[in-house]
Design a protein around this motif. Sequence first.
Motif, PDB file in Angstrom:
ATOM      1  N   LYS A 119      14.211  -2.295 -10.706  1.00 36.73           N
ATOM      2  CA  LYS A 119      14.409  -3.730 -10.894  1.00 36.73           C
ATOM      3  C   LYS A 119      14.592  -4.428  -9.546  1.00 36.73           C
ATOM      4  O   LYS A 119      15.310  -3.942  -8.681  1.00 36.73           O
ATOM      5  N   GLY A 120      13.902  -5.536  -9.362  1.00 39.59           N
ATOM      6  CA  GLY A 120      14.020  -6.313  -8.142  1.00 39.59           C
ATOM      7  C   GLY A 120      12.999  -5.968  -7.074  1.00 39.59           C
ATOM      8  O   GLY A 120      12.813  -6.715  -6.122  1.00 39.59           O
ATOM      9  N   ARG A 121      12.321  -4.845  -7.202  1.00 37.26           N
ATOM     10  CA  ARG A 121      11.296  -4.460  -6.229  1.00 37.26           C
ATOM     11  C   ARG A 121       9.947  -4.979  -6.689  1.00 37.26           C
ATOM     12  O   ARG A 121       9.621  -4.921  -7.874  1.00 37.26           O
ATOM     13  N   VAL A 122       9.140  -5.472  -5.744  1.00 34.84           N
ATOM     14  CA  VAL A 122       7.834  -6.015  -6.101  1.00 34.84           C
ATOM     15  C   VAL A 122       6.684  -5.127  -5.665  1.00 34.84           C
ATOM     16  O   VAL A 122       5.577  -5.266  -6.169  1.00 34.84           O
ATOM     17  N   ILE A 123       6.941  -4.207  -4.731  1.00 39.22           N
ATOM     18  CA  ILE A 123       5.872  -3.337  -4.240  1.00 39.22           C
ATOM     19  C   ILE A 123       6.481  -2.059  -3.675  1.00 39.22           C
ATOM     20  O   ILE A 123       7.586  -2.083  -3.133  1.00 39.22           O
ATOM     21  N   ASP A 124       5.791  -0.943  -3.881  1.00 40.85           N
ATOM     22  CA  ASP A 124       6.138   0.342  -3.260  1.00 40.85           C
ATOM     23  C   ASP A 124       5.047   0.644  -2.246  1.00 40.85           C
ATOM     24  O   ASP A 124       3.863   0.637  -2.598  1.00 40.85           O
ATOM     25  N   LEU A 125       5.429   0.928  -1.032  1.00 48.36           N
ATOM     26  CA  LEU A 125       4.466   1.190   0.043  1.00 48.36           C
ATOM     27  C   LEU A 125       4.418   2.671   0.381  1.00 48.36           C
ATOM     28  O   LEU A 125       5.385   3.402   0.178  1.00 48.36           O
ATOM     29  N   SER A 126       3.304   3.102   0.939  1.00 46.47           N
ATOM     30  CA  SER A 126       3.215   4.471   1.440  1.00 46.47           C
ATOM     31  C   SER A 126       4.154   4.610   2.631  1.00 46.47           C
ATOM     32  O   SER A 126       4.560   3.622   3.251  1.00 46.47           O
ATOM     33  N   LYS A 127       4.477   5.837   2.981  1.00 43.25           N
ATOM     34  CA  LYS A 127       5.368   6.087   4.111  1.00 43.25           C
ATOM     35  C   LYS A 127       4.789   5.525   5.409  1.00 43.25           C
ATOM     36  O   LYS A 127       5.504   4.955   6.230  1.00 43.25           O
ATOM     37  N   ALA A 128       3.478   5.651   5.594  1.00 41.82           N
ATOM     38  CA  ALA A 128       2.838   5.144   6.810  1.00 41.82           C
ATOM     39  C   ALA A 128       2.967   3.628   6.910  1.00 41.82           C
ATOM     40  O   ALA A 128       3.240   3.083   7.986  1.00 41.82           O
ATOM     41  N   ALA A 129       2.775   2.930   5.790  1.00 42.94           N
ATOM     42  CA  ALA A 129       2.902   1.467   5.795  1.00 42.94           C
ATOM     43  C   ALA A 129       4.347   1.067   6.089  1.00 42.94           C
ATOM     44  O   ALA A 129       4.592   0.139   6.867  1.00 42.94           O
TER      45      ALA A 129
END
Length: 119
Positions: free
Chosen positions: A89-99
């Motif tokens: 909840k509250g997160r809009v995007i999950d990024l790769s470790k490199a990003a």
Amino acid sequence: MNQRRARVATAILAAAAFVAILPSTASAQCGSASWYALTSKTASGERMNPAAMTAAHRSLPFGSKIIVTNQRNGKSVVVRINDRGPFIKGRVIDLSKAAAAKLGFIRAGHTPICMAAAG
């Protein structure tokens, strides 16, 4: 400190300029981002690569390119949507470790971001 504020302000203005370009399925342009480094299959069917510039979003079409800007330091990166999530909840995007590394928030684990469609 003033340079940092100026970079953040510039990034926010740039994100605001692209808001109209984002697909209507992108309900939030700013929010919290986290990162993940699994090596399992993504929702798009490809193998997750922690070294690639990819991300998970709940509704953006696979293959969409998004500019993600870290609001804390003004750093930006272009990522390609290839997975679904985040499921926190509250997160809009999950990024790769490199990003996340390019955005400078590996140690923190999450950070406030703004995102816009990459032209």
